[in-house]
Design a protein around this motif. Structure first.
Motif, mmCIF file in Angstrom:
data_model
loop_
_atom_site.group_PDB
_atom_site.id
_atom_site.type_symbol
_atom_site.label_atom_id
_atom_site.label_comp_id
_atom_site.label_asym_id
_atom_site.label_seq_id
_atom_site.Cartn_x
_atom_site.Cartn_y
_atom_site.Cartn_z
ATOM 1 N N UNK A 1 0.840 -1.198 0.000
ATOM 2 C CA UNK A 1 0.000 0.000 0.000
ATOM 3 C C UNK A 1 0.869 1.239 0.000
ATOM 4 N N UNK A 2 0.217 2.389 -0.110
ATOM 5 C CA UNK A 2 0.975 3.630 -0.216
ATOM 6 C C UNK A 2 1.440 4.105 1.159
ATOM 7 N N UNK A 3 0.809 3.573 2.215
ATOM 8 C CA UNK A 3 1.053 4.187 3.521
ATOM 9 C C UNK A 3 0.634 3.207 4.612
ATOM 10 N N UNK A 4 1.460 3.042 5.652
ATOM 11 C CA UNK A 4 1.147 1.975 6.615
ATOM 12 C C UNK A 4 -0.127 2.228 7.412
ATOM 13 N N UNK A 5 -0.546 3.483 7.544
ATOM 14 C CA UNK A 5 -1.762 3.730 8.332
ATOM 15 C C UNK A 5 -3.004 3.195 7.633
ATOM 16 N N UNK A 6 -2.897 3.049 6.304
ATOM 17 C CA UNK A 6 -4.079 2.603 5.548
ATOM 18 C C UNK A 6 -4.118 1.093 5.339
ATOM 19 N N UNK B 1 8.444 2.081 4.235
ATOM 20 C CA UNK B 1 9.778 2.312 3.691
ATOM 21 C C UNK B 1 9.706 3.068 2.380
ATOM 22 N N UNK B 2 10.846 3.088 1.699
ATOM 23 C CA UNK B 2 10.934 3.786 0.420
ATOM 24 C C UNK B 2 11.160 2.748 -0.673
ATOM 25 N N UNK C 1 10.644 -3.898 -4.141
ATOM 26 C CA UNK C 1 11.580 -3.903 -3.014
ATOM 27 C C UNK C 1 11.544 -2.544 -2.331
ATOM 28 N N UNK C 2 11.543 -2.573 -1.007
ATOM 29 C CA UNK C 2 11.533 -1.338 -0.224
ATOM 30 C C UNK C 2 12.740 -1.325 0.713
ATOM 31 N N UNK D 1 7.175 6.631 -1.144
ATOM 32 C CA UNK D 1 6.934 5.906 0.111
ATOM 33 C C UNK D 1 5.889 4.821 -0.137
ATOM 34 N N UNK D 2 6.047 3.726 0.581
ATOM 35 C CA UNK D 2 5.062 2.652 0.475
ATOM 36 C C UNK D 2 5.122 1.830 1.755
ATOM 37 N N UNK D 3 4.237 0.876 1.872
ATOM 38 C CA UNK D 3 4.234 0.025 3.066
ATOM 39 C C UNK D 3 3.824 -1.384 2.669
#
Ligand code: ADP
Length: 334
Positions: A260-265, A274-275, A289-290, A317-319
């Motif tokens: 996902x784009x963001x860990x909160x979601x 991470x990136x 890969x992040x 950024x991604x998660x």
């Protein structure tokens, strides 16, 4: 159908003037098994194979074939044979004479040698090429001749040292399928050394992962991939995240995580952000890969359609996220 004999290595060790190449390994390989010895360069695979073949002396331990300790016996007596890479064919001998060669060494008559060689050539579908020289064959055909040559003495255990490494990727996959088919048809044990985990997973009934002269794990490809015993096995097999979780080292398969784009979601219980460092399109899947915020590398293998529904790009950024049921805890001794 299986024919032949069980093979047992009991605390087998090989030292070369101070270097311990194989360190007290023990394993039982039932008759009729396709076994792959797998591991990085220098981990002791070839030394193990050569000791089973009788081409290398054992420093300590026992090799048992059937119910016979064969430690000091020459290859002929053991019922083993080694398949060498295709370039080890004799260039000046015809295909038939290459295949018949070891029978000549054993004193068989010319008629017997040729009859047996022709049977082997038929087995590997090379009958029309019997009178050619190796240089007049393609790489895949040469490999089949090499196989016929190693089978001509009717071994119960065939040993193969990186048999596919000289072939191009397309032929390698075809020959791989043929090796498996021959092994099934013959019902004898094949022990195949490779450093390719994909090759081992495709072929093995029993995969033996080695590291620094020891066996890290032995099992079916599925056991090894799905439940790696150690961090080394997880990293060597690839496709796993190795993560610190509350002081424990766990693995989570990269195809079991959500991206996902963001860990909160993330809808999952566990997340790491991470990136994105790389995005590799592989057809059915996309491998992302992040660089994790906690410096650990994170990996997601996402179905093509899922990825393109909300793609990410390097630098963004991604998660990743996963559920508790997909956590596999590594052995504490790893
Ligand atoms: P692998 O097949 O996994 O690459 P090997 O069995 O060839 O590993 O080698 C295991 C270790 O033993 C390596 O450190 C290698 O350098 C060493 N070794 C292998 N053969 C010899 C030899 N003939 N003399 C000395 N050292 C050797």
């Amino acid at each position: 159908m299986s024919r032949g004999a069980d093979l047992e290595l009991a605390s087998v060790t090989k030292s070369y003037s101070g270097t311990v190449a194989v360190d007290r390994i023990s394993i039982r390989i039932p008759a009729g098994t396709y076994c792959c010895l797998l591991g990085p360069s220098g981990c002791g695979k070839s030394s193990t194979l050569r000791m089973i073949a009788g081409h290398e002396e054992i420093s300590d331990g026992d090799i048992v074939i059937g119910n016979r300790v064969v430690n000091g016996e020459p290859p002929v007596k053991r019922g083993t044979a080694m398949m060498f890479q295709s370039y080890a064919l004799f260039p000046h001998l015809s295909v038939r004479d290459n295949v018949a060669f070891s029978l000549k060494m054993r004193g068989a008559s010319k008629a017997d040698r040729h009859k047996r060689a022709d049977e082997m050539l038929e087995l590997v579908a090379m009958t029309p090429y019997a009178d050619r020289l190796p240089a007049q064959l393609s790489g895949g055909q040469q490999q089949r001749v090499a196989l016929a040559r190693s089978l001509v003495t009717d071994p119960v255990i065939l040993l193969l040292d990186e048999p596919l490494s000289a072939l191009d990727p397309f032929l390698r996959i075809r020959m791989r399928a043929e090796l498996k088919r021959f092994q099934r048809e013959l019902g004898i044990t094949f022990i195949h050394v490779t450093h390719g985990q994909e090759e081992a997973m495709a072929l093995a009934d029993l995969a033996v992962v080695m590291n620094h002269g020891k066996i890290e794990q032995a099992g079916t490809p599925q056991e090894i991939f799905d439940r790696p015993a150690t961090e080394f096995v997880a990293k060597f097999m690839g496709g796993h995240n190795v993560i610190d979780l509350g002081g424990k080292r766990v693995t989570v398969r990269a195809d079991k995580v959500a991206l996902g784009a963001d860990e909160t979601a993330m809808p999952t219980v566990h997340t790491r952000g991470g990136t994105v460092t790389s995005v590799e399109y592989q057809g059915y899947t996309v491998v992302v890969t992040l660089a994790g915020d906690d410096q650990q590398e994170l990996l997601a293998i996402v179905p093509e359609r899922t990825f393109f529904a909300s793609p990410v790009e390097p630098g963004a950024r991604a998660a990743i996220g996963w559920d508790s049921r997909d956590i596999h805890e590594l052995a504490a001794s790893a």
